[in-house]
Design an enzyme around this catalytic site. Structure first.
Site, PDB file in Angstrom:
ATOM      1  CE1 TYR A  20      -2.661   1.835  10.102  1.00 47.33           C
ATOM      2  CE2 TYR A  20      -2.703  -0.012   8.574  1.00 47.33           C
ATOM      3  CZ  TYR A  20      -3.296   0.714   9.588  1.00 47.33           C
ATOM      4  OH  TYR A  20      -4.505   0.318  10.082  1.00 47.33           O
ATOM      5  CE  LYS A  24      -3.284  -1.076  12.356  1.00 48.05           C
ATOM      6  NZ  LYS A  24      -4.359  -1.125  13.336  1.00 48.05           N
TER       7      LYS A  24
END
Length: 118
Positions: A20, A24
């Site tokens: 994740y 990002k």
């Protein structure tokens, strides 16, 4: 919970959410690269990196019930002691889309009440 786990994964490494965090970070880089590419056409490109946002049925509402210790730890990591709202993120997006942000491009606006600072 370590401070490392509480920080915005777009801007800081994360030992808990590695994939994740990488995605990002890629969005931040893509935003800047795309802004540079489109600047000659006077097209602005920006992104928003929200902190912990709570809304009915959302993951933080669920975590409040299923893992109150984690939820309370997150609350302690936010300087104002509360999670954000979708409306607060929307206001930041509206600002970036407005003429008030006419000379802003290639930026990622962190909307997290300073959560990234802790």
């Amino acid at each position: 919970m370590t401070a490392l786990m509480r920080q915005n994964p777009a801007l800081r490494p994360s030992s808990r959410t590695q994939s994740y965090a990488a995605i990002k970070a890629a969005v931040v880089h893509y935003t800047a690269s795309h802004a540079l590419t489109l600047a000659p056409d006077r097209i602005r490109v920006n992104s928003v990196a929200p902190g912990s946002i709570e809304f009915p049925g959302g993951s933080w509402e669920q975590r409040k019930k299923s893992d109150p210790k984690l939820y309370e730890g997150i609350l302690r990591s936010v300087p104002f002691g509360r999670l954000g709202t979708p409306g607060e993120v929307a206001s930041a997006v509206l600002f970036l889309a407005s003429s008030h942000a006419g000379w802003i491009t290639g930026q990622t606006l962190v909307v997290d009440d300073g959560q990234v600072l802790t």
